[in-house]
Design an enzyme around this catalytic site. Structure first.
Site, short mmCIF file in Angstrom:
data_model
loop_
_atom_site.label_atom_id
_atom_site.label_comp_id
_atom_site.label_asym_id
_atom_site.label_seq_id
_atom_site.Cartn_x
_atom_site.Cartn_y
_atom_site.Cartn_z
N ASP A 42 -2.81 1.67 7.24
CA ASP A 42 -2.02 1.42 6.03
C ASP A 42 -1.71 -0.06 5.88
OD1 ASP A 42 -1.96 4.15 5.38
OD2 ASP A 42 -0.29 4.48 6.76
N ASP B 209 0.85 -1.18 0.00
CA ASP B 209 0.00 0.00 0.00
C ASP B 209 0.89 1.24 0.00
OD1 ASP B 209 -2.59 1.40 0.28
OD2 ASP B 209 -1.79 1.97 2.24
N GLU C 154 -1.73 -1.36 -6.02
CA GLU C 154 -2.96 -0.75 -6.50
C GLU C 154 -2.74 -0.13 -7.86
OE1 GLU C 154 -5.35 0.92 -2.71
OE2 GLU C 154 -3.37 1.81 -2.98
#
Length: 343
Positions: free
Chosen positions: A302, A116, A203
């Protein structure tokens, strides 16, 4: 002639992207905008710390990285930067093929890591490991303030004067030093993320869209109300300083040398979804804390995002993440000295 041919190839590439809809119409640029030119294979010669450039002749250079034996020169790019001229040489050795990317059957589910990307923490992985963002250090803040002062001093100089050119050259030199430090740190992060992993999940962020301007909000009086653009400018600057796109590209380069698969997933609701009960709510997250309002599961926000990213990557591989044990090692890489401080 070769340099002019390379320029025509760049123009052809620009028009090809325009007709495909990938970019806008190519605009004329000044000669000062072009700070690099290329040579084709076989035209450049190397002799120790000397290099022969057609049309220029033999020149001395600092041999920072010798070319290993067995490699052939594919292309040579001469680039002008704020701190001098640099030569970038692309080499190839066909006898050493790259390892193939691991297939789904070869990937160990326990060696899949979700990453992340963030501002306060540059990377937070699914196993509880966090890598700090060097832009939060005192040294970087000091350099950023120095850059602000230099830009202010340069903008006050008289336009067209030599003092203005010299001031902006100092600004460009400081920009280049910051970019080099950021790039070196990213390579260290990429090496750390790829150690002991079979696949990395990121992502699929639209970084350009994240930094776009807020839409204006007209009111009834014919004016506009506040849309938060002033506050978003600071966020856009922090996103640019983190350079997520450059970090992912470097991770892909390092991962390609080891056959590590890179998977990109949809980033929707990864920060507010509970990995246990899959409850999605904005109330689950409070700053850097995650607390599920449905089942009471709590974790670092996170790291929780990294777990959700990993689970989505496993689903793309056809693996059920529920059957895997959740093993986490709470460690902060930057704080433990595994990565060199940004000096």
């Amino acid at each position: 002639s070769t340099v002019l041919q390379q320029m025509l190839r760049q123009l052809d590439t620009a028009f090809s992207k325009f007709f495909k809809g990938e970019a806008g119409y190519p605009k004329p640029k000044r000669r000062s905008r072009y700070r690099s030119f290329k040579y084709s294979p076989g035209q450049v010669k190397l002799d120790g710390n000397r290099i022969y450039l057609p049309g220029i002749g033999w020149m001395r250079f600092y041999n920072s990285r010798p070319i290993p034996t067995g490699f052939t020169i594919k292309s040579v790019t001469v680039r002008r930067k704020s701190r001098g001229w640099f030569v970038s040489i692309q080499i190839e050795d066909k006898s050493v093929p790259l390892p193939p990317v691991k297939t789904t059957d070869e990937i160990n589910p326990n060696c899949v890591k979700g990453c992340d990307l963030g501002i306060n923490k540059l990377v937070s992985t699914s196993d509880g490991e966090t890598i700090a963002n060097p832009s939060n250090t005192k040294n970087y803040k000091r350099q950023r303030r120095r850059l602000k002062l230099r830009q202010r001093a340069a903008s006050r100089k008289q336009k067209g004067s030599n003092n203005r050119k010299e001031s902006f050259s100092k600004v460009a030199s400081l920009h280049e030093r910051l970019a080099n430090k950021r790039s070196a740190y990213h390579w260290e992060v990429a090496k750390k993320l790829t150690d002991g992993t079979d696949a990395l999940v990121f992502e699929d962020l639209n970084i350009k869209g994240m930094k776009s301007r807020c839409k204006p909000k007209p009111n009834q009086d014919g004016g506009y109300v506040r849309n938060g653009q002033s506050a978003k400018r600071a966020l856009n600057r922090l996103i640019s300083e983190a350079a997520w796109g450059e970090l992912v590209l470097k991770v892909e380069v390092v991962a390609g040398k080891s056959g590590i698969a890179i998977i990109k997933v949809n980033p929707k609701h990864t920060s507010v979804e509970c990995p246990k009960c899959h409850h999605i709510s904005a109330d689950n997250r409070d700053g850097e804390k995650f607390l599920c309002t449905e089942c009471g599961y709590h974790d670092d926000a996170d790291v929780n995002g990294g777990v959700n990213i990993r689970n989505r990557g496993l689903k793309q591989l056809g693996i059920d993440p529920i059957q895997l044990p959740s093993v986490r090692s709470r460690s902060v890489a930057y704080g433990q000295g595994k990565l060199r401080p940004w000096k």
